[in-house]
Structure formats: structure tokens, C-alpha cells
Design a protein around this motif. Structure first.
Motif, PDB file in Angstrom:
ATOM      1  N   THR A  66      69.882  23.738  72.814  1.00 52.04           N
ATOM      2  CA  THR A  66      68.463  23.364  72.713  1.00 52.04           C
ATOM      3  C   THR A  66      68.212  22.050  73.447  1.00 52.04           C
ATOM      4  O   THR A  66      68.956  21.090  73.238  1.00 52.04           O
ATOM      5  CB  THR A  66      68.076  23.185  71.227  1.00 52.04           C
ATOM      6  OG1 THR A  66      68.408  24.366  70.530  1.00 52.04           O
ATOM      7  CG2 THR A  66      66.597  22.897  71.062  1.00 52.04           C
ATOM      8  N   TYR A 115      62.908  20.830  71.811  1.00 51.99           N
ATOM      9  CA  TYR A 115      61.964  21.648  72.569  1.00 51.99           C
ATOM     10  C   TYR A 115      62.311  23.108  72.332  1.00 51.99           C
ATOM     11  O   TYR A 115      63.312  23.611  72.827  1.00 51.99           O
ATOM     12  CB  TYR A 115      62.061  21.304  74.061  1.00 51.99           C
ATOM     13  CG  TYR A 115      61.197  22.172  74.945  1.00 51.99           C
ATOM     14  CD1 TYR A 115      59.814  22.036  74.913  1.00 51.99           C
ATOM     15  CD2 TYR A 115      61.744  23.125  75.794  1.00 51.99           C
ATOM     16  CE1 TYR A 115      59.005  22.825  75.720  1.00 51.99           C
ATOM     17  CE2 TYR A 115      60.952  23.914  76.595  1.00 51.99           C
ATOM     18  CZ  TYR A 115      59.578  23.761  76.552  1.00 51.99           C
ATOM     19  OH  TYR A 115      58.775  24.552  77.337  1.00 51.99           O
ATOM     20  N   ASP A 116      61.497  23.755  71.527  1.00 53.62           N
ATOM     21  CA  ASP A 116      61.754  25.142  71.165  1.00 53.62           C
ATOM     22  C   ASP A 116      60.985  26.054  72.110  1.00 53.62           C
ATOM     23  O   ASP A 116      59.765  26.129  72.044  1.00 53.62           O
ATOM     24  CB  ASP A 116      61.315  25.362  69.708  1.00 53.62           C
ATOM     25  CG  ASP A 116      61.687  26.750  69.217  1.00 53.62           C
ATOM     26  OD1 ASP A 116      62.286  27.495  70.008  1.00 53.62           O
ATOM     27  OD2 ASP A 116      61.382  27.068  68.055  1.00 53.62           O
ATOM     28  N   GLN A 117      61.707  26.731  73.005  1.00 56.48           N
ATOM     29  CA  GLN A 117      61.027  27.534  74.014  1.00 56.48           C
ATOM     30  C   GLN A 117      60.338  28.758  73.425  1.00 56.48           C
ATOM     31  O   GLN A 117      59.396  29.279  73.993  1.00 56.48           O
ATOM     32  CB  GLN A 117      62.024  27.987  75.081  1.00 56.48           C
ATOM     33  CG  GLN A 117      62.362  26.842  76.018  1.00 56.48           C
ATOM     34  CD  GLN A 117      63.761  26.939  76.572  1.00 56.48           C
ATOM     35  OE1 GLN A 117      64.624  27.545  75.969  1.00 56.48           O
ATOM     36  NE2 GLN A 117      63.995  26.325  77.713  1.00 56.48           N
ATOM     37  N   SER A 118      60.798  29.201  72.259  1.00 56.13           N
ATOM     38  CA  SER A 118      60.169  30.380  71.663  1.00 56.13           C
ATOM     39  C   SER A 118      58.815  30.028  71.065  1.00 56.13           C
ATOM     40  O   SER A 118      57.992  30.881  70.777  1.00 56.13           O
ATOM     41  CB  SER A 118      61.080  30.936  70.575  1.00 56.13           C
ATOM     42  OG  SER A 118      61.269  29.956  69.579  1.00 56.13           O
ATOM     43  N   ASP A 119      58.575  28.741  70.881  1.00 57.20           N
ATOM     44  CA  ASP A 119      57.352  28.293  70.230  1.00 57.20           C
ATOM     45  C   ASP A 119      56.245  28.089  71.265  1.00 57.20           C
ATOM     46  O   ASP A 119      55.707  26.996  71.390  1.00 57.20           O
ATOM     47  CB  ASP A 119      57.654  26.964  69.513  1.00 57.20           C
ATOM     48  CG  ASP A 119      56.812  26.828  68.268  1.00 57.20           C
ATOM     49  OD1 ASP A 119      56.014  27.728  68.011  1.00 57.20           O
ATOM     50  OD2 ASP A 119      56.945  25.814  67.561  1.00 57.20           O
ATOM     51  N   GLU A 120      55.904  29.128  71.998  1.00 52.98           N
ATOM     52  CA  GLU A 120      54.972  28.977  73.123  1.00 52.98           C
ATOM     53  C   GLU A 120      53.555  28.648  72.676  1.00 52.98           C
ATOM     54  O   GLU A 120      52.788  28.052  73.398  1.00 52.98           O
ATOM     55  CB  GLU A 120      54.950  30.275  73.958  1.00 52.98           C
ATOM     56  CG  GLU A 120      56.295  30.650  74.547  1.00 52.98           C
ATOM     57  CD  GLU A 120      56.762  29.693  75.632  1.00 52.98           C
ATOM     58  OE1 GLU A 120      55.950  29.281  76.452  1.00 52.98           O
ATOM     59  OE2 GLU A 120      57.957  29.347  75.641  1.00 52.98           O
ATOM     60  N   LYS A 121      53.191  29.104  71.468  1.00 46.69           N
ATOM     61  CA  LYS A 121      51.783  28.944  71.069  1.00 46.69           C
ATOM     62  C   LYS A 121      51.453  27.521  70.657  1.00 46.69           C
ATOM     63  O   LYS A 121      50.297  27.143  70.599  1.00 46.69           O
ATOM     64  CB  LYS A 121      51.434  29.918  69.942  1.00 46.69           C
ATOM     65  CG  LYS A 121      52.147  29.615  68.637  1.00 46.69           C
ATOM     66  CD  LYS A 121      51.755  30.614  67.561  1.00 46.69           C
ATOM     67  CE  LYS A 121      52.259  30.207  66.196  1.00 46.69           C
ATOM     68  NZ  LYS A 121      53.711  30.038  66.106  1.00 46.69           N
ATOM     69  N   ASN A 122      52.485  26.744  70.357  1.00 49.03           N
ATOM     70  CA  ASN A 122      52.210  25.397  69.876  1.00 49.03           C
ATOM     71  C   ASN A 122      51.738  24.467  70.982  1.00 49.03           C
ATOM     72  O   ASN A 122      52.120  24.596  72.126  1.00 49.03           O
ATOM     73  CB  ASN A 122      53.454  24.799  69.231  1.00 49.03           C
ATOM     74  CG  ASN A 122      53.392  24.927  67.727  1.00 49.03           C
ATOM     75  OD1 ASN A 122      52.421  25.445  67.191  1.00 49.03           O
ATOM     76  ND2 ASN A 122      54.394  24.463  67.052  1.00 49.03           N
ATOM     77  N   THR A 139      54.499  24.144  77.049  1.00 53.81           N
ATOM     78  CA  THR A 139      55.194  24.653  78.239  1.00 53.81           C
ATOM     79  C   THR A 139      55.045  23.727  79.449  1.00 53.81           C
ATOM     80  O   THR A 139      55.776  23.861  80.421  1.00 53.81           O
ATOM     81  CB  THR A 139      54.660  26.045  78.613  1.00 53.81           C
ATOM     82  OG1 THR A 139      53.233  25.994  78.556  1.00 53.81           O
ATOM     83  CG2 THR A 139      55.144  27.095  77.649  1.00 53.81           C
ATOM     84  N   HIS A 142      58.336  22.013  80.433  1.00 54.29           N
ATOM     85  CA  HIS A 142      59.487  22.899  80.578  1.00 54.29           C
ATOM     86  C   HIS A 142      60.462  22.352  81.623  1.00 54.29           C
ATOM     87  O   HIS A 142      61.655  22.307  81.410  1.00 54.29           O
ATOM     88  CB  HIS A 142      58.985  24.286  80.985  1.00 54.29           C
ATOM     89  CG  HIS A 142      60.025  25.329  80.867  1.00 54.29           C
ATOM     90  ND1 HIS A 142      60.544  25.716  79.651  1.00 54.29           N
ATOM     91  CD2 HIS A 142      60.696  26.049  81.813  1.00 54.29           C
ATOM     92  CE1 HIS A 142      61.475  26.639  79.859  1.00 54.29           C
ATOM     93  NE2 HIS A 142      61.592  26.856  81.151  1.00 54.29           N
TER      94      HIS A 142
END
Length: 363
Positions: A66, A115-122, A139, A142
């Protein structure tokens, strides 16, 4: 025969690690399995050897692959994969961030987050000391070069106070050193596409005032009369007196209780108070805000910290002379928004509390 390029990452085993960061900027990672789970009521174990005036103020459990984002007071963001953080034993001190990140002189890291890449909506929210605030998509951060990239453009004498992720339905809470605060919906703030803007006004500051903290509160909507009855009843409940219900039923009470958050505010003279977040009504962004804490000669000239807190957390207060106290939050009584608070740290007249951190109870 088939020659292929192997990058470093494919050689790194994916495992959970504990990353600890101290107040003066020492960081390390320790494999999670080196902390064995203890029964409730145990003594715990030493988590890090620190210098006397230092303490651990950030702990994350993250995967070795991560990335972590480090935001500095100068508005620059640095990105570092967790496995690049020096590994240490549970009791080692760690390594100074200055030796790991290319920080300029006088630059301090003010916020750190995985940085949580799966958390795109945040979305990601920035707040500066002059009251500006900005919302971007997560994003946007990134791709970051090794020498960092500008996260927020800052005017002269302005600095980044905090950076937090936030969902659409949450509320943003800003507080200032002269005892003002504002709470508004995240949706009042448009999403910016660029990173080089100064943002928009989050709170209108009076002369000599600055923003000291940014926090995210849950965005529960409540009726004013219901809220007033709930606050009155929870005060009676704490005194073990009879609760009188007029417009609320059990279901509404349990819903309000479930979503209730408490905000702790501490002054430079070591006085503190906890108030229910329901006391802070929602207003529009950019206003003057409402009173967060009454300041007087008795309790201090400025607020040094204000943030949401849980009953099980602990507080660490540090003075400018390097003195430090650690106390549980449930010793701080719950009062109204306008109260002056109680003594948390008995400091001498020449001394001031300069920083307050919460130590969350984590396994």
C-alpha cells in the motif's frame, strides 16, 4: 530464453505491517504478527522507544504494497510504498522522515494517510491555516514523482493544517484558535479538477485568527427540537436523573445515540471540554461560524486543538517546555458548546500547551 523484466515489487511478499509515526517525525514498520493479541485488561507491550519529549501519534495497519501519502506544511505531497519504510523491531525508535523523504528546510509533515486505490469514490479535503479549503478526487494523487508534487498552492504565511478523506454525505468541521468553528456539508464544496489552486473560503476569519484543525463528522440530519430534547435528556441521564420524553421515541433516541460524536477542545492553558457534535449546527460554507469554546483569562487565550474523540481514546498533551501528560478521555466531562472546560494539564504561567494528540485504542 524468454527474458522478462522483474520489478522490485514482485519480489516483495504482501503482508500486514504496523506503521508507527512519532510527533517529531520518526517512522518505522513492524510485521503485525510480532504483536501478539493479548487478553482484555493486559498490560500491553512497549510499542516504540522514543525520546522523552516525543510520542507516537499515528499508527496504521497497512499492507506492505500500500502506498502512503505524506502531506507537508508547504503544500507538497510525497508518496512512499510501505515496504520502503525501514523495518524495525517493536521497541526500536525508527528512522527520521527527513532521511527518507526529500524535505526542504523548515518543511514538516502535517498529515499522513494510506492511499487506498479501491476507494475511488472518496474525495480528499485540504484545509489551510488562513481558512481556505479544497476538495479533490483521491485519484488526482495516483502518480507522484520521487521529489513530491504540489498538492495545494499556498499563499505567503499560509500552511496546510490537515488533509482527510471524506465521502459525499459527510460534514466538514473547521475550528480556529480564537474559539470559532464551522460545520457544513461536504457537498457545499465543489470538486476541483486542478491541484494548483488555493481553494475556496471555508470559514471567514476575524483579525489574527487562524484555522487549527479540520475534522470530518458524520452527516446525520436532525430536527432542532428533537436535538434539544436529546441533549437535555443525555445530560439528565449522565446525572442518573429521570428522563422526560416529549417528542422523541426510543427508536429515534437510539439512532441519535448511535450516531453521536463528541468534539474535544483544548486551550493553551491546559483546559479542555467535550461537547456533543449535535451542539454544532450545520451552516453554509464560508460564514463566520459559531462559538466553539469560551476563552477567558482563567482558561487560556487560544484553542490549540479541536477534534472528534471516542470514549476509549487517550490524550497526549505537550507543552512548549517539553512536558508531557497522558490522560484518558473519559475523565473529561461532557459540557455544552460554550463552556470553559476543566483542567486537563496544570501548566505554570510561563508554559503553554502547544500540541494535543489522541491515541486511539487499537488492538
Amino acid at each position: 530464453e524468454s527474458e522478462e523484466i522483474i520489478d522490485d515489487e514482485s519480489l516483495i511478499s504482501s503482508e500486514e505491517v504496523v506503521v508507527t509515526l512519532t510527533n517529531t517525525g520518526y517512522i518505522k514498520r513492524v510485521p503485525l504478527n510480532s504483536y501478539r493479541s493479548q487478553r482484555r485488561g493486559g498490560k500491553g507491550r512497549a510499542g516504540m522507544t522514543t525520546k522523552e519529549e516525543d510520542y507516537v501519534n499515528k499508527v496504521f495497519v497497512v499492507n506492505t504494497l500500500t502506498p502512503l501519502l505524506f502531506f507537508s506544511s508547504m503544500g507538497i505531497v510525497y508518496k512512499l510504498k510501505t515496504y520502503k519504510i525501514p523495518s524495525g523491531s517493536p521497541t526500536s525508535k525508527g528512522k527520521a522522515l527527513v532521511n527518507i523523504l526529500p524535505l526542504r528546510s523548515g518543511e514538516k509533515i502535517t498529515a499522513t494517510m494510506p492511499y487506498d486505490q479501491s476507494d475511488e469514490k472518496n474525495n480528499i479535503i485540504f484545509a489551510t491555516s488562513s481558512g481556505n479549503i479544497r476538495r479533490n478526487k483521491l485519484t488526482d494523487f495516483h502518480n507522484i514523482n520521487a521529489n513530491g508534487k504540489i498538492a495545494m498552492k499556498l499563499n505567503e504565511n499560509d500552511k496546510l493544517v490537515n488533509v482527510l478523506t471524506c465521502s459525499e454525505e459527510a460534514n466538514i468541521f473547521l475550528s480556529t484558535k480564537l474559539g470559532k468553528c464551522i460545520r457544513f456539508s461536504c457537498n457545499d464544496l465543489r470538486i476541483f479538477s486542478g491541484r494548483s489552486s488555493v481553494g475556496v473560503r471555508g470559514i471567514k476569519l476575524s483579525k489574527n485568527d487562524t484555522v487549527i484543525s479540520l475534522a470530518i463528522l458524520n452527516g446525520i440530519d436532525f430536527d432542532v427540537n428533537e436535538r434539544n430534547e436529546y441533549l437535555k435528556n443525555s445530560a439528565l441521564d449522565r446525572k442518573n436523573e429521570k428522563v422526560v420524553l416529549d417528542i422523541l421515541d426510543e427508536k429515534k433516541i437510539s439512532n441519535l445515540k448511535e450516531n453521536e460524536e463528541f468534539i474535544l477542545s483544548v486551550t493553551d492553558k491546559g483546559f479542555g471540554k467535550r461537547s456533543s457534535a449535535y451542539e454544532y449546527r450545520k451552516t453554509k460554507r464560508g460564514g463566520l461560524g459559531i462559538a466553539n469554546m469560551q476563552l477567558s483569562d482563567r482558561n487560556g487565550s487560544q484553542v490549540v486543538a479541536s477534534f472528534p474523540i471516542n470514549n476509549s481514546d487517550q490524550l497526549v498533551l505537550v507543552t512548549d517546555k517539553g512536558k508531557l501528560i497522558r490522560c484518558p478521555v473519559n475523565d473529561v466531562r461532557i459540557g455544552g458548546r460554550q463552556t470553559q472546560g476543566v483542567t486537563l494539564f496544570n501548566v505554570s504561567d510561563e508554559e503553554k500547551v502547544v500540541s494535543v494528540a489522541k491515541l486511539e485504542e487499537n488492538e
